[in-house]
Design an enzyme around this catalytic site. Structure first.
Site, PDB file in Angstrom:
ATOM      1  N   GLU A  55      53.372-103.766 -17.643  1.00 16.51           N
ATOM      2  CA  GLU A  55      52.454-104.916 -17.527  1.00 16.51           C
ATOM      3  C   GLU A  55      51.210-104.799 -18.411  1.00 16.51           C
ATOM      4  OE1 GLU A  55      51.729-105.190 -13.316  1.00 16.51           O
ATOM      5  OE2 GLU A  55      53.833-105.536 -12.846  1.00 16.51           O
ATOM      6  N   ASN A  60      57.971-102.506 -19.650  1.00 15.02           N
ATOM      7  CA  ASN A  60      58.383-103.306 -18.483  1.00 15.02           C
ATOM      8  C   ASN A  60      57.302-104.331 -18.128  1.00 15.02           C
ATOM      9  OD1 ASN A  60      60.269-103.516 -16.159  1.00 15.02           O
ATOM     10  ND2 ASN A  60      58.551-102.773 -14.927  1.00 15.02           N
ATOM     11  N   HIS A  89      60.961-111.214 -11.110  1.00 14.62           N
ATOM     12  CA  HIS A  89      60.462-111.709  -9.821  1.00 14.62           C
ATOM     13  C   HIS A  89      60.494-113.232  -9.882  1.00 14.62           C
ATOM     14  CE1 HIS A  89      59.448-107.745  -8.513  1.00 14.62           C
ATOM     15  NE2 HIS A  89      58.690-107.531  -9.577  1.00 14.62           N
ATOM     16  N   GLU A 132      63.452-105.328 -11.604  1.00 15.14           N
ATOM     17  CA  GLU A 132      62.834-105.511 -10.275  1.00 15.14           C
ATOM     18  C   GLU A 132      63.247-106.860  -9.669  1.00 15.14           C
ATOM     19  OE1 GLU A 132      58.562-104.966 -10.460  1.00 15.14           O
ATOM     20  OE2 GLU A 132      58.714-103.384 -11.949  1.00 15.14           O
ATOM     21  N   ASP A 173      64.035-109.983  -7.683  1.00 10.74           N
ATOM     22  CA  ASP A 173      64.057-110.627  -6.365  1.00 10.74           C
ATOM     23  C   ASP A 173      63.843-112.119  -6.577  1.00 10.74           C
ATOM     24  OD1 ASP A 173      61.229-110.529  -6.753  1.00 10.74           O
ATOM     25  OD2 ASP A 173      60.983-108.914  -5.299  1.00 10.74           O
TER      26      ASP A 173
HETATM   27  O1  G3I Z   1      49.896 -96.058   1.024  1.00  7.68           O
HETATM   28  C1  G3I Z   1      48.891 -96.946   1.526  1.00  7.68           C
HETATM   29  C2  G3I Z   1      48.653 -96.724   2.991  1.00  7.68           C
HETATM   30  O2  G3I Z   1      48.158 -95.409   3.174  1.00  7.68           O
HETATM   31  C3  G3I Z   1      47.665 -97.762   3.504  1.00  7.68           C
HETATM   32  O3  G3I Z   1      47.494 -97.617   4.885  1.00  7.68           O
HETATM   33  C4  G3I Z   1      48.173 -99.161   3.209  1.00  7.68           C
HETATM   34  C5  G3I Z   1      47.193-100.241   3.651  1.00  7.68           C
HETATM   35  O4  G3I Z   1      46.982-101.209   2.658  1.00  7.68           O
HETATM   36  O5  G3I Z   1      48.378 -99.275   1.810  1.00  7.68           O
HETATM   37  C6  G3I Z   1      49.345 -98.366   1.314  1.00  7.68           C
HETATM   38  O6  G3I Z   1      49.473 -98.573  -0.070  1.00  7.68           O
HETATM   39  C7  G3I Z   1      50.145 -99.752  -0.442  1.00  7.68           C
HETATM   40  C8  G3I Z   1      51.343 -99.347  -1.302  1.00  7.68           C
HETATM   41  O7  G3I Z   1      51.993-100.503  -1.805  1.00  7.68           O
HETATM   42  C9  G3I Z   1      52.369 -98.526  -0.531  1.00  7.68           C
HETATM   43  O8  G3I Z   1      52.891 -99.262   0.523  1.00  7.68           O
HETATM   44  C10 G3I Z   1      49.216-100.626  -1.263  1.00  7.68           C
HETATM   45  O9  G3I Z   1      48.172-101.129  -0.436  1.00  7.68           O
HETATM   46  C11 G3I Z   1      49.958-101.778  -1.870  1.00  7.68           C
HETATM   47  O10 G3I Z   1      49.089-102.460  -2.775  1.00  7.68           O
HETATM   48  C12 G3I Z   1      51.160-101.257  -2.642  1.00  7.68           C
HETATM   49  O11 G3I Z   1      51.853-102.371  -3.140  1.00  7.68           O
HETATM   50  C13 G3I Z   1      52.800-102.103  -4.161  1.00  7.68           C
HETATM   51  C14 G3I Z   1      52.399-102.834  -5.421  1.00  7.68           C
HETATM   52  O12 G3I Z   1      53.382-102.604  -6.418  1.00  7.68           O
HETATM   53  C15 G3I Z   1      51.049-102.374  -5.942  1.00  7.68           C
HETATM   54  O13 G3I Z   1      50.744-102.955  -7.148  1.00  7.68           O
HETATM   55  C16 G3I Z   1      54.163-102.580  -3.686  1.00  7.68           C
HETATM   56  O14 G3I Z   1      54.580-101.795  -2.576  1.00  7.68           O
HETATM   57  C17 G3I Z   1      55.167-102.471  -4.815  1.00  7.68           C
HETATM   58  O15 G3I Z   1      56.360-103.134  -4.434  1.00  7.68           O
HETATM   59  C18 G3I Z   1      54.622-103.165  -6.054  1.00  7.68           C
HETATM   60  O16 G3I Z   1      55.546-102.996  -7.101  1.00  7.68           O
HETATM   61  C19 G3I Z   1      55.256-103.702  -8.299  1.00  7.68           C
HETATM   62  C20 G3I Z   1      55.797-102.882  -9.449  1.00  7.68           C
HETATM   63  O17 G3I Z   1      55.287-101.568  -9.404  1.00  7.68           O
HETATM   64  C21 G3I Z   1      55.475-103.544 -10.785  1.00  7.68           C
HETATM   65  N1  G3I Z   1      55.936-104.911 -10.812  1.00  7.68           N
HETATM   66  C22 G3I Z   1      55.528-105.746  -9.697  1.00  7.68           C
HETATM   67  C23 G3I Z   1      55.908-105.093  -8.378  1.00  7.68           C
HETATM   68  C24 G3I Z   1      55.582-105.989  -7.206  1.00  7.68           C
HETATM   69  O18 G3I Z   1      54.178-106.173  -7.097  1.00  7.68           O
END
Ligand code: G3I
Length: 289
Positions: A97, A139, A175, A206, A208
Protein backbone atom coordinates in the site's frame (compact mmCIF):
# COMPACT_ATOMS: atom_id res chain seq x y z
CA UNK A 1 -9.58 -26.58 6.21
CA UNK A 2 -6.29 -28.32 5.57
CA UNK A 3 -7.91 -30.24 2.73
CA UNK A 4 -9.47 -27.18 1.14
CA UNK A 5 -6.56 -24.76 0.90
CA UNK A 6 -3.05 -25.03 -0.49
CA UNK A 7 -1.65 -21.74 0.80
CA UNK A 8 -1.86 -19.71 4.01
CA UNK A 9 -0.86 -16.20 5.07
CA UNK A 10 -0.65 -14.53 8.48
CA UNK A 11 -3.29 -11.82 8.85
CA UNK A 12 -1.22 -9.83 11.36
CA UNK A 13 1.55 -12.03 12.77
CA UNK A 14 4.27 -11.26 10.23
CA UNK A 15 3.80 -7.50 10.22
CA UNK A 16 6.59 -5.25 11.47
CA UNK A 17 5.09 -4.60 14.95
CA UNK A 18 4.59 -8.33 15.52
CA UNK A 19 8.03 -9.44 14.35
CA UNK A 20 10.20 -6.62 15.75
CA UNK A 21 8.36 -5.15 18.76
CA UNK A 22 11.60 -3.66 20.10
CA UNK A 23 14.51 -2.57 17.96
CA UNK A 24 16.59 -5.55 16.91
CA UNK A 25 14.59 -7.88 19.16
CA UNK A 26 12.65 -10.26 16.94
CA UNK A 27 9.68 -12.42 17.91
CA UNK A 28 8.96 -15.12 15.36
CA UNK A 29 6.83 -17.26 17.68
CA UNK A 30 3.39 -16.57 16.18
CA UNK A 31 4.55 -16.54 12.58
CA UNK A 32 6.38 -19.80 13.17
CA UNK A 33 3.21 -21.41 14.50
CA UNK A 34 1.36 -20.84 11.25
CA UNK A 35 4.40 -21.90 9.24
CA UNK A 36 4.53 -25.18 11.18
CA UNK A 37 0.80 -25.69 10.50
CA UNK A 38 1.40 -25.04 6.80
CA UNK A 39 4.36 -27.42 6.63
CA UNK A 40 2.53 -30.14 8.53
CA UNK A 41 -0.31 -29.95 6.03
CA UNK A 42 1.68 -29.55 2.83
CA UNK A 43 0.57 -25.96 2.31
CA UNK A 44 2.61 -23.13 0.86
CA UNK A 45 2.97 -19.83 2.65
CA UNK A 46 2.79 -16.17 1.60
CA UNK A 47 4.64 -13.61 3.67
CA UNK A 48 2.79 -10.40 4.55
CA UNK A 49 4.32 -7.79 4.87
CA UNK A 50 7.82 -6.36 5.25
CA UNK A 51 7.39 -2.63 4.59
CA UNK A 52 4.13 -0.78 5.27
CA UNK A 53 2.90 2.49 6.77
CA UNK A 54 0.58 0.67 9.25
CA UNK A 55 1.20 -1.66 12.17
CA UNK A 56 4.69 -0.40 12.81
CA UNK A 57 6.08 -0.48 16.37
CA UNK A 58 6.29 2.82 18.25
CA UNK A 59 10.10 2.71 18.44
CA UNK A 60 10.04 2.90 14.64
CA UNK A 61 7.31 5.51 14.15
CA UNK A 62 8.61 7.74 16.98
CA UNK A 63 12.30 7.32 16.20
CA UNK A 64 14.47 10.23 15.17
CA UNK A 65 15.86 8.82 11.93
CA UNK A 66 18.13 10.01 9.16
CA UNK A 67 17.92 8.55 5.64
CA UNK A 68 20.91 6.31 6.36
CA UNK A 69 19.82 5.13 9.79
CA UNK A 70 16.30 4.28 8.55
CA UNK A 71 17.73 2.44 5.55
CA UNK A 72 19.79 0.42 8.02
CA UNK A 73 16.62 -0.39 10.00
CA UNK A 74 14.87 -1.43 6.78
CA UNK A 75 17.77 -3.62 5.72
CA UNK A 76 18.05 -5.24 9.14
CA UNK A 77 14.31 -6.02 9.27
CA UNK A 78 14.08 -7.42 5.75
CA UNK A 79 17.30 -9.41 6.03
CA UNK A 80 16.57 -10.87 9.46
CA UNK A 81 12.98 -11.83 8.66
CA UNK A 82 13.66 -13.25 5.22
CA UNK A 83 16.70 -15.14 6.44
CA UNK A 84 14.62 -16.67 9.24
CA UNK A 85 12.01 -17.84 6.70
CA UNK A 86 14.44 -18.55 3.86
CA UNK A 87 13.20 -21.27 1.53
CA UNK A 88 9.93 -21.56 3.45
CA UNK A 89 7.92 -18.66 2.08
CA UNK A 90 7.22 -18.71 -1.63
CA UNK A 91 5.83 -15.20 -2.08
CA UNK A 92 6.73 -12.16 0.03
CA UNK A 93 4.82 -8.89 0.07
CA UNK A 94 7.95 -6.77 0.26
CA UNK A 95 5.96 -3.57 0.26
CA UNK A 96 2.29 -2.91 0.95
CA UNK A 97 0.00 0.00 0.00
CA UNK A 98 2.68 2.53 -0.91
CA UNK A 99 0.81 4.35 -3.70
CA UNK A 100 -1.38 7.31 -2.82
CA UNK A 101 -5.12 6.56 -3.16
CA UNK A 102 -5.52 9.21 -5.87
CA UNK A 103 -2.71 7.60 -7.84
CA UNK A 104 -0.63 10.70 -7.34
CA UNK A 105 2.78 9.30 -6.40
CA UNK A 106 3.86 7.56 -3.22
CA UNK A 107 1.73 7.95 -0.11
CA UNK A 108 3.16 9.79 2.86
CA UNK A 109 4.85 7.33 5.23
CA UNK A 110 7.87 7.19 7.46
CA UNK A 111 9.70 5.35 4.67
CA UNK A 112 8.96 7.89 1.93
CA UNK A 113 9.28 10.92 4.17
CA UNK A 114 12.63 10.00 5.71
CA UNK A 115 14.35 7.85 3.07
CA UNK A 116 12.85 9.45 -0.03
CA UNK A 117 11.25 8.41 -3.31
CA UNK A 118 13.71 5.55 -3.86
CA UNK A 119 12.86 3.60 -0.69
CA UNK A 120 11.04 0.84 -2.58
CA UNK A 121 14.07 0.19 -4.78
CA UNK A 122 16.09 -0.46 -1.65
CA UNK A 123 13.44 -2.68 -0.07
CA UNK A 124 13.32 -4.98 -3.11
CA UNK A 125 17.12 -5.12 -3.43
CA UNK A 126 17.50 -6.03 0.25
CA UNK A 127 14.77 -8.68 -0.15
CA UNK A 128 16.38 -10.35 -3.18
CA UNK A 129 19.74 -10.47 -1.39
CA UNK A 130 18.15 -12.08 1.68
CA UNK A 131 16.24 -14.88 -0.13
CA UNK A 132 16.95 -15.10 -3.87
CA UNK A 133 14.36 -17.87 -4.31
CA UNK A 134 11.34 -16.03 -2.88
CA UNK A 135 9.04 -14.27 -5.32
CA UNK A 136 8.94 -10.57 -4.44
CA UNK A 137 5.65 -8.66 -4.60
CA UNK A 138 4.29 -5.15 -4.44
CA UNK A 139 0.80 -5.47 -2.84
CA UNK A 140 -2.05 -2.93 -2.83
CA UNK A 141 -5.83 -2.34 -2.93
CA UNK A 142 -7.94 -0.57 -5.58
CA UNK A 143 -5.37 -1.47 -8.22
CA UNK A 144 -7.29 -4.44 -9.66
CA UNK A 145 -9.24 -2.71 -12.43
CA UNK A 146 -7.97 0.03 -14.70
CA UNK A 147 -7.95 3.52 -13.19
CA UNK A 148 -5.64 6.25 -11.86
CA UNK A 149 -4.24 4.29 -8.89
CA UNK A 150 -3.87 1.12 -10.91
CA UNK A 151 -2.12 3.03 -13.72
CA UNK A 152 0.26 4.64 -11.23
CA UNK A 153 1.05 1.20 -9.80
CA UNK A 154 1.59 -0.33 -13.21
CA UNK A 155 3.89 2.50 -14.26
CA UNK A 156 5.87 2.25 -11.05
CA UNK A 157 6.38 -1.51 -11.44
CA UNK A 158 7.23 -1.16 -15.14
CA UNK A 159 9.83 1.44 -14.27
CA UNK A 160 11.28 -0.80 -11.56
CA UNK A 161 11.57 -3.68 -14.05
CA UNK A 162 13.24 -1.41 -16.61
CA UNK A 163 15.74 -0.20 -14.03
CA UNK A 164 16.60 -3.75 -12.95
CA UNK A 165 14.95 -3.60 -9.53
CA UNK A 166 14.20 -7.19 -8.50
CA UNK A 167 10.40 -7.35 -8.45
CA UNK A 168 8.48 -10.45 -9.59
CA UNK A 169 4.87 -9.72 -9.01
CA UNK A 170 2.02 -7.47 -8.05
CA UNK A 171 -0.52 -8.42 -5.39
CA UNK A 172 -4.09 -7.42 -6.11
CA UNK A 173 -5.66 -7.39 -2.65
CA UNK A 174 -9.19 -7.78 -4.09
CA UNK A 175 -11.32 -6.31 -1.30
CA UNK A 176 -14.44 -6.07 -3.43
CA UNK A 177 -18.06 -5.02 -3.02
CA UNK A 178 -20.67 -7.57 -4.01
CA UNK A 179 -22.26 -7.16 -7.43
CA UNK A 180 -19.22 -6.54 -9.64
CA UNK A 181 -20.30 -5.70 -13.18
CA UNK A 182 -19.05 -7.56 -16.27
CA UNK A 183 -17.24 -4.36 -17.31
CA UNK A 184 -15.44 -4.20 -13.98
CA UNK A 185 -14.38 -7.85 -14.24
CA UNK A 186 -13.23 -7.29 -17.81
CA UNK A 187 -11.13 -4.38 -16.66
CA UNK A 188 -9.41 -6.63 -14.09
CA UNK A 189 -8.65 -9.12 -16.86
CA UNK A 190 -7.13 -6.37 -19.05
CA UNK A 191 -5.00 -5.19 -16.17
CA UNK A 192 -3.61 -8.70 -15.58
CA UNK A 193 -2.77 -8.96 -19.26
CA UNK A 194 -0.76 -5.74 -19.31
CA UNK A 195 1.33 -7.11 -16.42
CA UNK A 196 1.92 -10.29 -18.45
CA UNK A 197 3.35 -8.15 -21.24
CA UNK A 198 6.06 -6.81 -18.93
CA UNK A 199 6.76 -10.21 -17.34
CA UNK A 200 5.08 -9.56 -14.00
CA UNK A 201 3.07 -12.15 -12.04
CA UNK A 202 -0.31 -11.18 -10.59
CA UNK A 203 -1.42 -12.77 -7.32
CA UNK A 204 -4.86 -12.31 -5.80
CA UNK A 205 -3.76 -11.85 -2.22
CA UNK A 206 -6.62 -10.81 0.08
CA UNK A 207 -9.89 -11.61 -1.68
CA UNK A 208 -13.17 -10.87 0.02
CA UNK A 209 -16.48 -9.70 -1.44
CA UNK A 210 -18.49 -7.78 1.12
CA UNK A 211 -22.26 -7.66 1.20
CA UNK A 212 -24.46 -4.87 2.54
CA UNK A 213 -26.54 -5.95 5.52
CA UNK A 214 -29.53 -4.14 4.01
CA UNK A 215 -29.72 -6.72 1.22
CA UNK A 216 -31.50 -10.06 1.31
CA UNK A 217 -28.51 -12.22 2.25
CA UNK A 218 -29.51 -15.40 0.46
CA UNK A 219 -30.06 -13.52 -2.81
CA UNK A 220 -26.78 -11.67 -2.29
CA UNK A 221 -24.97 -14.96 -1.67
CA UNK A 222 -25.89 -16.06 -5.21
CA UNK A 223 -24.49 -12.86 -6.70
CA UNK A 224 -21.38 -13.27 -4.55
CA UNK A 225 -20.98 -16.84 -5.79
CA UNK A 226 -21.05 -15.65 -9.37
CA UNK A 227 -18.50 -12.92 -8.59
CA UNK A 228 -16.16 -15.42 -6.92
CA UNK A 229 -16.51 -17.77 -9.87
CA UNK A 230 -15.78 -15.05 -12.42
CA UNK A 231 -12.69 -14.01 -10.48
CA UNK A 232 -11.41 -17.57 -10.38
CA UNK A 233 -12.05 -17.96 -14.10
CA UNK A 234 -10.09 -14.79 -14.81
CA UNK A 235 -7.19 -16.08 -12.74
CA UNK A 236 -7.27 -19.51 -14.40
CA UNK A 237 -7.39 -17.98 -17.88
CA UNK A 238 -4.27 -15.87 -17.33
CA UNK A 239 -1.00 -17.82 -17.14
CA UNK A 240 0.63 -15.06 -15.05
CA UNK A 241 -2.02 -15.50 -12.30
CA UNK A 242 -1.43 -18.54 -10.07
CA UNK A 243 -2.34 -17.41 -6.58
CA UNK A 244 -5.89 -17.00 -5.28
CA UNK A 245 -5.79 -16.22 -1.57
CA UNK A 246 -8.77 -15.05 0.50
CA UNK A 247 -8.51 -12.79 3.55
CA UNK A 248 -9.94 -15.41 5.86
CA UNK A 249 -12.36 -18.24 5.19
CA UNK A 250 -15.32 -17.94 7.55
CA UNK A 251 -17.65 -14.96 7.84
CA UNK A 252 -17.30 -15.37 11.59
CA UNK A 253 -13.84 -13.81 11.51
CA UNK A 254 -13.34 -10.99 9.07
CA UNK A 255 -12.00 -7.45 9.27
CA UNK A 256 -14.91 -6.16 7.13
CA UNK A 257 -17.63 -5.11 9.63
CA UNK A 258 -15.05 -3.35 11.81
CA UNK A 259 -13.89 -1.18 8.93
CA UNK A 260 -17.07 -0.99 6.83
CA UNK A 261 -20.02 -0.82 9.24
CA UNK A 262 -23.14 -2.23 7.61
CA UNK A 263 -21.17 -4.70 5.50
CA UNK A 264 -20.19 -8.29 6.15
CA UNK A 265 -20.37 -11.92 5.00
CA UNK A 266 -17.52 -11.52 2.49
CA UNK A 267 -16.04 -15.03 2.57
CA UNK A 268 -16.88 -18.52 1.29
CA UNK A 269 -17.91 -20.19 4.55
CA UNK A 270 -20.71 -18.73 6.71
CA UNK A 271 -20.29 -17.88 10.37
CA UNK A 272 -21.20 -21.45 11.30
CA UNK A 273 -18.39 -22.76 9.09
CA UNK A 274 -20.78 -24.11 6.45
CA UNK A 275 -19.80 -23.70 2.81
CA UNK A 276 -21.72 -20.92 1.04
CA UNK A 277 -22.79 -20.77 -2.62
CA UNK A 278 -19.44 -19.07 -3.28
CA UNK A 279 -17.63 -22.22 -2.14
CA UNK A 280 -19.48 -24.35 -4.69
CA UNK A 281 -19.01 -21.73 -7.37
CA UNK A 282 -15.22 -21.80 -6.87
CA UNK A 283 -15.27 -25.58 -6.99
CA UNK A 284 -17.15 -25.48 -10.30
CA UNK A 285 -14.70 -22.99 -11.78
CA UNK A 286 -11.75 -25.14 -10.68
CA UNK A 287 -13.37 -28.16 -12.31
CA UNK A 288 -13.85 -26.22 -15.53
CA UNK A 289 -17.63 -25.91 -15.25
O1 G3I B 1 -3.76 -7.06 19.11
C1 G3I B 1 -4.58 -5.97 19.56
C2 G3I B 1 -5.25 -6.30 20.86
O2 G3I B 1 -4.24 -6.48 21.85
C3 G3I B 1 -6.19 -5.17 21.24
O3 G3I B 1 -6.88 -5.50 22.42
C4 G3I B 1 -7.20 -4.93 20.13
C5 G3I B 1 -8.13 -3.77 20.44
O4 G3I B 1 -8.26 -2.89 19.35
O5 G3I B 1 -6.48 -4.64 18.94
C6 G3I B 1 -5.64 -5.70 18.52
O6 G3I B 1 -5.00 -5.31 17.34
C7 G3I B 1 -5.81 -5.28 16.19
C8 G3I B 1 -5.19 -6.23 15.16
O7 G3I B 1 -5.90 -6.15 13.94
C9 G3I B 1 -5.19 -7.68 15.61
O8 G3I B 1 -6.49 -8.13 15.80
C10 G3I B 1 -5.84 -3.88 15.63
O9 G3I B 1 -6.55 -3.02 16.52
C11 G3I B 1 -6.50 -3.85 14.29
O10 G3I B 1 -6.34 -2.55 13.72
C12 G3I B 1 -5.84 -4.87 13.37
O11 G3I B 1 -6.54 -4.84 12.15
C13 G3I B 1 -5.88 -5.46 11.06
C14 G3I B 1 -5.62 -4.44 9.98
O12 G3I B 1 -5.02 -5.08 8.87
C15 G3I B 1 -4.72 -3.32 10.46
O13 G3I B 1 -4.40 -2.45 9.44
C16 G3I B 1 -6.77 -6.57 10.53
O14 G3I B 1 -6.90 -7.59 11.51
C17 G3I B 1 -6.19 -7.14 9.25
O15 G3I B 1 -7.14 -8.00 8.65
C18 G3I B 1 -5.89 -6.01 8.28
O16 G3I B 1 -5.29 -6.57 7.13
C19 G3I B 1 -5.07 -5.66 6.05
C20 G3I B 1 -3.84 -6.13 5.32
O17 G3I B 1 -2.75 -6.26 6.21
C21 G3I B 1 -3.50 -5.18 4.18
N1 G3I B 1 -4.63 -4.99 3.30
C22 G3I B 1 -5.88 -4.62 3.94
C23 G3I B 1 -6.23 -5.61 5.04
C24 G3I B 1 -7.57 -5.31 5.65
O18 G3I B 1 -7.54 -4.06 6.33
Amino acid sequence: MQKEFAMVVCENEMKFDALQPRQNSFDFSRGDRLLEFAQRNGMQMRGHTLIWHNQNPSWLTNGNWTRDSLLAVMKNHITTVMTHYKGKIVEWDVANECIDDSGNGLRSSIWRNVIGQDYLDYAFKFAREADPDALLFYNDYNIEDLGPKSNATFNMIKSMKERGIPIDGVGFQCHFINGMSPQYLESIDKNIKRYAEIGVIVSFTEIDIRISQSENQSTAFQVQASNYKDLMKICLANPNCNTFVMWGFTDKYTWVPGTFPGYGNPLIYDSNYNPKPAYNALKEALMGN
